[in-house]
Motif scaffolding. Structure first.
Motif, PDB file in Angstrom:
ATOM      1  N   HIS A   1     -29.847   7.853   6.564  1.00 38.06           N
ATOM      2  CA  HIS A   1     -28.965   7.474   7.682  1.00 38.06           C
ATOM      3  C   HIS A   1     -29.116   7.930   8.957  1.00 38.06           C
ATOM      4  O   HIS A   1     -29.331   9.195   9.285  1.00 38.06           O
ATOM      5  CB  HIS A   1     -27.416   8.286   7.286  1.00 38.06           C
ATOM      6  CG  HIS A   1     -26.200   7.754   7.971  1.00 38.06           C
ATOM      7  ND1 HIS A   1     -25.430   6.668   7.352  1.00 38.06           N
ATOM      8  CD2 HIS A   1     -25.450   8.219   8.946  1.00 38.06           C
ATOM      9  CE1 HIS A   1     -24.659   6.379   8.525  1.00 38.06           C
ATOM     10  NE2 HIS A   1     -24.477   7.263   9.235  1.00 38.06           N
ATOM     11  N   PRO A   2     -29.060   6.939  10.069  1.00 36.07           N
ATOM     12  CA  PRO A   2     -29.450   7.457  11.381  1.00 36.07           C
ATOM     13  C   PRO A   2     -28.352   8.332  12.223  1.00 36.07           C
ATOM     14  O   PRO A   2     -27.119   7.985  11.767  1.00 36.07           O
ATOM     15  CB  PRO A   2     -29.498   5.865  12.194  1.00 36.07           C
ATOM     16  CG  PRO A   2     -28.569   4.951  11.155  1.00 36.07           C
ATOM     17  CD  PRO A   2     -28.695   5.568   9.709  1.00 36.07           C
ATOM     18  N   VAL A   3     -29.005   9.040  12.771  1.00 30.59           N
ATOM     19  CA  VAL A   3     -28.170  10.129  13.504  1.00 30.59           C
ATOM     20  C   VAL A   3     -28.143  10.041  15.057  1.00 30.59           C
ATOM     21  O   VAL A   3     -27.895  10.758  15.711  1.00 30.59           O
ATOM     22  CB  VAL A   3     -28.345  11.545  12.897  1.00 30.59           C
ATOM     23  CG1 VAL A   3     -27.910  11.689  11.608  1.00 30.59           C
ATOM     24  CG2 VAL A   3     -29.885  11.834  13.217  1.00 30.59           C
TER      25      VAL A   3
ATOM     26  N   GLU B   1     -34.291  14.413  19.944  1.00 31.84           N
ATOM     27  CA  GLU B   1     -34.302  15.535  20.561  1.00 31.84           C
ATOM     28  C   GLU B   1     -32.771  16.053  20.947  1.00 31.84           C
ATOM     29  O   GLU B   1     -32.775  17.381  21.125  1.00 31.84           O
ATOM     30  CB  GLU B   1     -35.169  15.400  21.933  1.00 31.84           C
ATOM     31  CG  GLU B   1     -36.437  15.306  21.782  1.00 31.84           C
ATOM     32  CD  GLU B   1     -36.912  13.946  21.485  1.00 31.84           C
ATOM     33  OE1 GLU B   1     -36.145  13.155  21.571  1.00 31.84           O
ATOM     34  OE2 GLU B   1     -37.968  13.672  21.081  1.00 31.84           O
ATOM     35  N   GLU B   2     -31.980  15.139  20.793  1.00 32.08           N
ATOM     36  CA  GLU B   2     -30.508  15.651  21.114  1.00 32.08           C
ATOM     37  C   GLU B   2     -29.786  16.025  19.826  1.00 32.08           C
ATOM     38  O   GLU B   2     -28.494  16.392  19.975  1.00 32.08           O
ATOM     39  CB  GLU B   2     -29.885  14.340  21.955  1.00 32.08           C
ATOM     40  CG  GLU B   2     -30.428  14.403  23.307  1.00 32.08           C
ATOM     41  CD  GLU B   2     -29.543  12.996  24.071  1.00 32.08           C
ATOM     42  OE1 GLU B   2     -28.562  12.575  23.553  1.00 32.08           O
ATOM     43  OE2 GLU B   2     -30.257  12.554  25.000  1.00 32.08           O
ATOM     44  N   VAL B   3     -30.199  15.726  18.536  1.00 35.38           N
ATOM     45  CA  VAL B   3     -29.756  15.913  17.370  1.00 35.38           C
ATOM     46  C   VAL B   3     -29.474  17.099  17.115  1.00 35.38           C
ATOM     47  O   VAL B   3     -30.411  17.839  17.128  1.00 35.38           O
ATOM     48  CB  VAL B   3     -30.122  15.030  16.416  1.00 35.38           C
ATOM     49  CG1 VAL B   3     -29.432  15.279  15.107  1.00 35.38           C
ATOM     50  CG2 VAL B   3     -30.283  13.429  16.882  1.00 35.38           C
ATOM     51  N   PRO B   4     -28.091  17.922  16.964  1.00 38.94           N
ATOM     52  CA  PRO B   4     -28.276  19.352  16.597  1.00 38.94           C
ATOM     53  C   PRO B   4     -28.616  19.702  15.334  1.00 38.94           C
ATOM     54  O   PRO B   4     -28.638  18.779  14.484  1.00 38.94           O
ATOM     55  CB  PRO B   4     -26.694  19.525  16.635  1.00 38.94           C
ATOM     56  CG  PRO B   4     -26.183  18.418  17.488  1.00 38.94           C
ATOM     57  CD  PRO B   4     -27.024  17.384  17.301  1.00 38.94           C
ATOM     58  N   GLU B   5     -29.152  20.702  15.056  1.00 40.34           N
ATOM     59  CA  GLU B   5     -29.997  20.999  13.785  1.00 40.34           C
ATOM     60  C   GLU B   5     -28.939  20.760  12.645  1.00 40.34           C
ATOM     61  O   GLU B   5     -29.280  20.222  11.523  1.00 40.34           O
ATOM     62  CB  GLU B   5     -30.525  22.381  13.800  1.00 40.34           C
ATOM     63  CG  GLU B   5     -31.644  22.550  12.624  1.00 40.34           C
ATOM     64  CD  GLU B   5     -32.745  21.730  12.674  1.00 40.34           C
ATOM     65  OE1 GLU B   5     -33.119  21.247  11.633  1.00 40.34           O
ATOM     66  OE2 GLU B   5     -33.291  21.410  13.943  1.00 40.34           O
ATOM     67  N   GLU B   6     -27.679  21.071  12.725  1.00 37.49           N
ATOM     68  CA  GLU B   6     -26.718  20.828  11.548  1.00 37.49           C
ATOM     69  C   GLU B   6     -26.367  19.425  11.290  1.00 37.49           C
ATOM     70  O   GLU B   6     -25.733  19.092  10.338  1.00 37.49           O
ATOM     71  CB  GLU B   6     -25.554  21.648  12.013  1.00 37.49           C
ATOM     72  CG  GLU B   6     -24.664  21.342  13.181  1.00 37.49           C
ATOM     73  CD  GLU B   6     -25.233  21.934  14.391  1.00 37.49           C
ATOM     74  OE1 GLU B   6     -24.169  22.036  15.286  1.00 37.49           O
ATOM     75  OE2 GLU B   6     -26.233  22.579  14.449  1.00 37.49           O
ATOM     76  N   ASP B   7     -26.752  18.641  12.287  1.00 38.85           N
ATOM     77  CA  ASP B   7     -26.506  17.330  12.000  1.00 38.85           C
ATOM     78  C   ASP B   7     -27.559  16.295  11.430  1.00 38.85           C
ATOM     79  O   ASP B   7     -27.584  15.153  11.196  1.00 38.85           O
ATOM     80  CB  ASP B   7     -25.890  16.332  13.161  1.00 38.85           C
ATOM     81  CG  ASP B   7     -24.746  16.936  13.840  1.00 38.85           C
ATOM     82  OD1 ASP B   7     -23.973  17.750  13.092  1.00 38.85           O
ATOM     83  OD2 ASP B   7     -24.357  16.711  15.071  1.00 38.85           O
ATOM     84  N   ARG B   8     -28.826  17.095  11.218  1.00 37.84           N
ATOM     85  CA  ARG B   8     -29.885  16.313  10.826  1.00 37.84           C
ATOM     86  C   ARG B   8     -29.719  16.143   9.188  1.00 37.84           C
ATOM     87  O   ARG B   8     -29.089  17.138   8.552  1.00 37.84           O
ATOM     88  CB  ARG B   8     -31.298  17.145  11.038  1.00 37.84           C
ATOM     89  CG  ARG B   8     -31.271  17.274  12.408  1.00 37.84           C
ATOM     90  CD  ARG B   8     -32.751  17.801  12.712  1.00 37.84           C
ATOM     91  NE  ARG B   8     -33.260  18.150  14.081  1.00 37.84           N
ATOM     92  CZ  ARG B   8     -33.541  17.218  14.884  1.00 37.84           C
ATOM     93  NH1 ARG B   8     -34.022  15.863  14.365  1.00 37.84           N
ATOM     94  NH2 ARG B   8     -33.728  17.232  16.156  1.00 37.84           N
ATOM     95  N   ARG B   9     -30.154  14.972   8.797  1.00 41.40           N
ATOM     96  CA  ARG B   9     -29.961  14.670   7.358  1.00 41.40           C
ATOM     97  C   ARG B   9     -31.284  14.469   6.590  1.00 41.40           C
ATOM     98  O   ARG B   9     -32.291  14.219   7.190  1.00 41.40           O
ATOM     99  CB  ARG B   9     -29.162  13.307   7.323  1.00 41.40           C
ATOM    100  CG  ARG B   9     -27.770  13.353   8.103  1.00 41.40           C
ATOM    101  CD  ARG B   9     -27.192  12.011   8.150  1.00 41.40           C
ATOM    102  NE  ARG B   9     -26.960  11.629   6.883  1.00 41.40           N
ATOM    103  CZ  ARG B   9     -26.056  11.799   5.961  1.00 41.40           C
ATOM    104  NH1 ARG B   9     -24.941  12.391   6.499  1.00 41.40           N
ATOM    105  NH2 ARG B   9     -25.758  11.221   5.001  1.00 41.40           N
TER     106      ARG B   9
END
Length: 433
Positions: free
Chosen positions: A176-178, A164-172
């Motif tokens: 690779h875990p984010v 839930e904390e992952v910004p949309e631009e950082d999703r892959r």
């Protein structure tokens, strides 16, 4: 990345030794008034200075060992009384880069691994030159090297903890875990290095969240990262965390507390009471304050219980710290990371971890730099062929059940037998060999 390549005349003939390190700004010198380019240039200049000292000493005192050359450079570049305290860690970087290239050259000349070179005393180590108690110490006392090591995963202050904390631009779209929960699931992690900010309320909330998503029985180190003005304040934060009762496993799993106060205040006598309070929970170790050869003994006198190991601070310095710990009969040596990347920085640092038999190592370079994209295709193919147990076919570190396999590092040379293309980029500095 700064790479040192030295041509060294040995009894076996002319050999080449290499070492490398990222030019990381704002760690060696956390001076807000300097630019990133200033910091990079200072690190390069420190390496040039160390090389000049080694070259001059080596040409005058023929037959010098790698240890002799390092000792001269360390004293000439770092330990002199006219070197400001703020400059010593930068100078140490330069000495360590040249030192590692000298060690690599020694291993190459002997067609020997770093581990066999150490055990055979081919580096000429004589620690009594710096501490009279250590006359009988030798690297043979280290015992059998570690062939695997537990990964202590870094959780930075801005790293996402859950999806839930992952910004949309950082999703892959790849695997690779984010976020931390994905890291745990992907790599089987059960050991963590937690950064704290110096803001009590923010640190309490974040540590409680981390405690709720990490596995039962996990182990932790806390990195004060020089953020608390007084170790007693950090101790009070941990007391409050204990009283709130939401992170019992985190507190019971503490392995060490790293550099709680700014390096300039580390040796202030008035901080000793706070260090003692922290030490009731876990050994307190120095990292950024470990800027010269007297730092660890001075820290011990104030109640600190250990010191970090980083190849970028020096191989012989790490061995000296271990010898002092052996002589004291107590003390913690903790392996910390400075975003090490393949090949030279990562392999040489992990070879040190293996030789010292350390049970866990902070790794964080692979979190932020994918695989081996900075290497040539030829280099990547050779690396995978020689070290397939350390890297996945995709070129990422192979972390399985929370561990790294270090068995492939026992090759002639300092953790990597080469050849190395040296084709990363244009040279930033050239000095006659």
């Amino acid at each position: 990345m700064l790479v040192a390549e030295l041509e060294v005349e040995t009894e076996a003939g002319m050999v080449v030794g290499r070492a490398g390190e990222l030019l990381v700004p704002k760690w060696f010198s956390k001076d807000p008034s300097t630019s990133v380019e200033d910091d990079r240039r200072d690190l390069i200049d420190a390496a040039r200075l160390a090389f000049d000292e080694v070259r001059t000493f080596g040409s005058v005192g023929g037959g010098a060992t790698a240890f002799d050359l390092w000792a001269h450079a360390q004293m000439a570049c770092v330990e002199r009384p006219d070197v400001a305290a703020a400059d010593r860690l930068v100078r140490t970087f330069g000495v360590s880069l040249i030192e590692r290239a000298l060690i690599d050259a020694t291993c190459t000349a002997l067609s020997s691994s770093f581990f066999d070179t150490l055990a055979g005393d081919a580096l000429g180590i004589h620690m009594e030159a710096f501490d009279e108690r250590l006359g009988g110490w030798s690297a043979a006392s280290l015992g059998r090297r570690s062939e695997s090591v537990r990964v202590r995963h870094t959780v930075g202050l801005v790293d996402a903890l859950t999806d839930e904390e992952v910004p949309e631009e950082d999703r892959r779209e790849d695997d690779h875990p984010v976020c931390l929960t994905e890291d745990i699931a992907t790599f089987g992690l059960d050991c963590f290095k937690l950064k704290v900010s110096g803001s009590v309320e923010a640190d309490l909330a974040r540590l409680e969240t981390i405690a709720s998503i990490t596995p039962d029985g996990a182990h932790f180190t806390l990195d004060g990262n020089e953020q608390y003005e007084d170790p007693a304040r950090l101790a009070a934060m941990l007391d409050e965390l204990d009283e709130r009762g939401n992170a019992p496993g985190l507190l019971s799993g503490l392995l060490a507390i790293e550099q709680p106060v700014h390096r300039a205040n580390t040796f202030a006598p008035e901080t000793a009471a706070g260090v003692a309070r922290l030490a009731e929970r876990a050994p307190v170790i120095i990292d950024e304050a470990d800027a010269d050869l007297s730092a660890y003994p001075r820290a011990r006198a104030l109640g600190y219980g250990g010191v970090s190991m980083k190849a970028c601070k020096g191989v012989f310095r790490a061995l000296l710290a271990r010898a002092r710990i052996d002589a004291d009969g107590e003390g913690v040596q903790s392996a910390e990371d400075l975003t090490n990347l393949p090949i030279l920085p990562l392999h040489q640092d992990l070879a040190m971890v293996s030789a010292l038999g350390l049970p866990h190592v902070e790794r964080n370079g692979h979190h932020y730099f994918l695989g081996q994209a900075h290497l040539s295709e030829e280099e990547r193919e050779r690396l995978q062929a020689a070290h397939g147990s350390l890297y996945s076919p995709a070129g990422k570190l192979r972390i399985e059940d929370g561990r790294l396999d270090l068995s492939s590092l026992a090759v002639p040379g300092f953790g990597y037998a080469g050849p190395i293309t040296m084709s990363v980029g244009e040279p930033v500095a050239e000095t006659p060999a």
